[in-house]
Design a protein around this motif. Structure first.
Motif, PDB file in Angstrom:
ATOM      1  N   VAL A 150       3.972  24.535 -31.743  1.00  0.00           N
ATOM      2  CA  VAL A 150       4.266  24.993 -30.385  1.00  0.00           C
ATOM      3  C   VAL A 150       4.507  26.496 -30.425  1.00  0.00           C
ATOM      4  O   VAL A 150       5.524  26.945 -30.961  1.00  0.00           O
ATOM      5  N   PRO A 151       3.585  27.315 -29.881  1.00  0.00           N
ATOM      6  CA  PRO A 151       3.754  28.776 -29.917  1.00  0.00           C
ATOM      7  C   PRO A 151       4.967  29.234 -29.112  1.00  0.00           C
ATOM      8  O   PRO A 151       5.404  28.555 -28.171  1.00  0.00           O
ATOM      9  N   LEU A 152       5.485  30.400 -29.460  1.00  0.00           N
ATOM     10  CA  LEU A 152       6.670  30.921 -28.779  1.00  0.00           C
ATOM     11  C   LEU A 152       6.467  31.131 -27.277  1.00  0.00           C
ATOM     12  O   LEU A 152       7.393  30.874 -26.491  1.00  0.00           O
ATOM     13  N   PRO A 153       5.288  31.607 -26.796  1.00  0.00           N
ATOM     14  CA  PRO A 153       5.114  31.732 -25.340  1.00  0.00           C
ATOM     15  C   PRO A 153       5.261  30.401 -24.602  1.00  0.00           C
ATOM     16  O   PRO A 153       5.676  30.376 -23.443  1.00  0.00           O
ATOM     17  N   VAL A 154       4.913  29.308 -25.272  1.00  0.00           N
ATOM     18  CA  VAL A 154       5.088  27.992 -24.656  1.00  0.00           C
ATOM     19  C   VAL A 154       6.572  27.668 -24.513  1.00  0.00           C
ATOM     20  O   VAL A 154       7.022  27.190 -23.465  1.00  0.00           O
ATOM     21  N   ILE A 155       7.335  27.960 -25.555  1.00  0.00           N
ATOM     22  CA  ILE A 155       8.779  27.736 -25.488  1.00  0.00           C
ATOM     23  C   ILE A 155       9.393  28.588 -24.387  1.00  0.00           C
ATOM     24  O   ILE A 155      10.248  28.119 -23.614  1.00  0.00           O
ATOM     25  N   ASP A 156       8.954  29.847 -24.293  1.00  0.00           N
ATOM     26  CA  ASP A 156       9.471  30.743 -23.251  1.00  0.00           C
ATOM     27  C   ASP A 156       9.205  30.191 -21.855  1.00  0.00           C
ATOM     28  O   ASP A 156      10.058  30.267 -20.963  1.00  0.00           O
ATOM     29  N   GLU A 157       8.012  29.627 -21.645  1.00  0.00           N
ATOM     30  CA  GLU A 157       7.672  29.073 -20.335  1.00  0.00           C
ATOM     31  C   GLU A 157       8.528  27.852 -20.021  1.00  0.00           C
ATOM     32  O   GLU A 157       9.008  27.689 -18.891  1.00  0.00           O
ATOM     33  N   LEU A 158       8.743  26.985 -20.989  1.00  0.00           N
ATOM     34  CA  LEU A 158       9.578  25.808 -20.763  1.00  0.00           C
ATOM     35  C   LEU A 158      11.004  26.204 -20.404  1.00  0.00           C
ATOM     36  O   LEU A 158      11.613  25.627 -19.493  1.00  0.00           O
ATOM     37  N   VAL A 159      11.534  27.201 -21.107  1.00  0.00           N
ATOM     38  CA  VAL A 159      12.884  27.678 -20.812  1.00  0.00           C
ATOM     39  C   VAL A 159      12.917  28.352 -19.443  1.00  0.00           C
ATOM     40  O   VAL A 159      13.876  28.188 -18.667  1.00  0.00           O
ATOM     41  N   ARG A 160      11.863  29.103 -19.118  1.00  0.00           N
ATOM     42  CA  ARG A 160      11.802  29.760 -17.806  1.00  0.00           C
ATOM     43  C   ARG A 160      11.836  28.752 -16.669  1.00  0.00           C
ATOM     44  O   ARG A 160      12.546  28.932 -15.671  1.00  0.00           O
ATOM     45  N   PHE A 161      11.082  27.674 -16.824  1.00  0.00           N
ATOM     46  CA  PHE A 161      10.974  26.703 -15.740  1.00  0.00           C
ATOM     47  C   PHE A 161      12.197  25.801 -15.653  1.00  0.00           C
ATOM     48  O   PHE A 161      12.716  25.546 -14.566  1.00  0.00           O
ATOM     49  N   TYR A 162      12.671  25.309 -16.790  1.00  0.00           N
ATOM     50  CA  TYR A 162      13.778  24.363 -16.784  1.00  0.00           C
ATOM     51  C   TYR A 162      15.142  25.026 -16.938  1.00  0.00           C
ATOM     52  O   TYR A 162      16.164  24.410 -16.630  1.00  0.00           O
ATOM     53  N   SER A 163      15.164  26.257 -17.421  1.00  0.00           N
ATOM     54  CA  SER A 163      16.383  26.952 -17.845  1.00  0.00           C
ATOM     55  C   SER A 163      17.004  26.193 -19.027  1.00  0.00           C
ATOM     56  O   SER A 163      16.519  25.141 -19.425  1.00  0.00           O
ATOM     57  N   LEU A 164      18.054  26.716 -19.608  1.00  0.00           N
ATOM     58  CA  LEU A 164      18.691  26.077 -20.757  1.00  0.00           C
ATOM     59  C   LEU A 164      19.540  24.906 -20.295  1.00  0.00           C
ATOM     60  O   LEU A 164      20.264  25.010 -19.303  1.00  0.00           O
ATOM     61  N   GLN A 165      19.438  23.793 -21.011  1.00  0.00           N
ATOM     62  CA  GLN A 165      20.124  22.568 -20.607  1.00  0.00           C
ATOM     63  C   GLN A 165      21.251  22.224 -21.577  1.00  0.00           C
ATOM     64  O   GLN A 165      21.204  22.564 -22.755  1.00  0.00           O
ATOM     65  N   GLU A 166      22.236  21.527 -21.075  1.00  0.00           N
ATOM     66  CA  GLU A 166      23.309  20.987 -21.906  1.00  0.00           C
ATOM     67  C   GLU A 166      23.608  19.566 -21.442  1.00  0.00           C
ATOM     68  O   GLU A 166      23.421  19.229 -20.264  1.00  0.00           O
ATOM     69  N   ASP A 167      24.064  18.748 -22.359  1.00  0.00           N
ATOM     70  CA  ASP A 167      24.496  17.382 -22.034  1.00  0.00           C
ATOM     71  C   ASP A 167      23.420  16.566 -21.338  1.00  0.00           C
ATOM     72  O   ASP A 167      23.668  15.878 -20.343  1.00  0.00           O
ATOM     73  N   VAL A 168      22.190  16.642 -21.853  1.00  0.00           N
ATOM     74  CA  VAL A 168      21.095  15.835 -21.312  1.00  0.00           C
ATOM     75  C   VAL A 168      20.470  15.018 -22.449  1.00  0.00           C
ATOM     76  O   VAL A 168      20.683  15.296 -23.626  1.00  0.00           O
ATOM     77  N   ARG A 169      19.707  13.994 -22.068  1.00  0.00           N
ATOM     78  CA  ARG A 169      18.907  13.248 -23.040  1.00  0.00           C
ATOM     79  C   ARG A 169      17.493  13.805 -22.972  1.00  0.00           C
ATOM     80  O   ARG A 169      16.843  13.742 -21.923  1.00  0.00           O
ATOM     81  N   LEU A 170      17.042  14.368 -24.084  1.00  0.00           N
ATOM     82  CA  LEU A 170      15.764  15.059 -24.087  1.00  0.00           C
ATOM     83  C   LEU A 170      14.803  14.397 -25.064  1.00  0.00           C
ATOM     84  O   LEU A 170      15.125  14.212 -26.236  1.00  0.00           O
TER      85      LEU A 170
END
Length: 353
Positions: free
Chosen positions: A155-175
């Motif tokens: 998974v390239p870093l730009p993909v990770i950046d996009e996922l974080v951009r769209f979902y923002s950082l999560q806590e206390d979830v089932r992923l």
């Protein structure tokens, strides 16, 4: 550059079996890096007295003075002690098993071992461990002989950046994450308090990277399930809040993902003909969950229903967003990556048609 030194170790003739050498190069370096990281983190910690028996710091400072045939037994002893002290941490047990399988009398293994110690000793700041891991993982993915697993799961870093951009950082979830390689995407997105289920077809080296990434970011390993049979066959509702499903980032990886899907009878998100299985996703996810499918145009189209084209996705009721991130060869992303974000709350309306 670390990745250049790793490539040099790949190309140096230590062993006759070059495939085995590639695995040993990565796994030996990572094993030593884990031990060095552990020693640095705990040498002056509050429980230093109880940790003292395993803190052999001079091992890295005086490797040149060691007899070449004594280094491997010594590091094996250290890793065994770590495995005994931390029985719930599978990474130390993996390291222990790895060193136990080495032939300490093989001149090639001995020479590689000393070279790897020099490699690890040359890393000036262990605090930069995450960058080190990405450099090595990039090298391994580029040179992996078993690309069916390695390249398809990267998974390239730009993909990770996009996922974080769209979902923002999560806590206390089932992923839930499917084929996300070293673990970086889901662990970055989900934080340290989330619960993780990871379904993958990783080879042992990629799995080792994943364990090391969890170790280096202090993610409790008990929160991570790898290749969990209960997840694969869906005996009950998993109630995951988010899902990340990697479909491959290059034309070759897309084809490999299709092959993998056909080989996996219990593949969680696909049917036997590699289409997205909405009923399976419904059983995996909570009613109000969100799902990210990402990959190249080819890989994404391959998992869609025959009557649905990419251009139609944005108008679909349960597609929350349709995003394209442009290719970036410098980030090991030679093709555009397509993201389809699904809103599972609308899924019943689609399935009823």
């Amino acid at each position: 550059m670390i990745d250049q030194r790793i490539n040099r170790q790949f190309d140096t003739a230590y062993l006759e079996d070059r495939t085995m050498q590639r695995k040993y190069v990565i796994k030996m370096n990572l094993s030593l890096l884990v031990i060095k990281q552990y020693l640095r983190n705990f040498v002056s910690g509050p429980s230093a007295k109880t940790q003292a028996p395993m803190l052999f710091t001079t091992f890295f400072e005086q490797y040149a003075e060691l007899d070449i045939s004594t280094g491997i037994p010594l590091i094996t002893k250290i890793s065994k002690k770590l495995a005994q002290e931390f029985p719930v941490e599978p990474l130390f047990e993996t390291i222990c098993e790895f060193f136990n399988e080495l032939d300490e009398y093989d001149p090639g293994i001995q020479a590689l071992f000393i070279d790897c110690i020099k490699q690890i000793d040359a890393i000036p700041e262990i605090e930069d461990l995450i960058t080190v891991l990405h450099d090595w993982y990039d090298t391994y993915i580029n040179d992996a002989t078993d690309a069916l697993n390695g390249q398809a799961n990267y998974v390239p870093l730009p993909v990770i950046d996009e996922l974080v951009r769209f979902y923002s950082l999560q806590e206390d979830v089932r992923l839930y994450a499917e084929n996300c390689g070293s673990g970086a995407p889901q662990l970055i997105l989900g934080g340290k308090t989330s619960l993780f289920i990871m379904y993958d077809t990783n080879d042992e080296i990629t799995q080792f990277f994943s364990n090391l990434y969890q170790f280096s970011t202090s993610i409790p390993v008990k929160h991570i399930k790898h290749n969990d049979q209960a997840v694969a066959i869906f005996p009950d509702q998993q109630n995951c809040d988010y899902a990340l499903i990697n479909l491959g980032y290059t034309q070759a990886a897309a084809e490999l993902q299709i092959q993998l899907a056909k080989q996996q009878p219990g593949w969680p998100s696909r049917t036997s003909d590699n289409k997205v299985d909405l009923s399976q996703l419904k059983r995996l996810m909570a009613p109000d969950s969100r799902v990210a499918l990402f990959g190249t145009r080819t890989s994404l189209q391959a998992i869609l229903w025959d009557h649905l084209q990419l251009e139609q996705l944005a108008a679909s009721q349960f597609v929350e967003a349709f995003v394209v991130v442009k290719a970036d060869p410098e980030e090991m992303m030679p093709e555009d990556i397509y993201f389809v974000y699904l809103d599972m709350a609308q899924l019943d309306q689609i399935m009823a048609k």
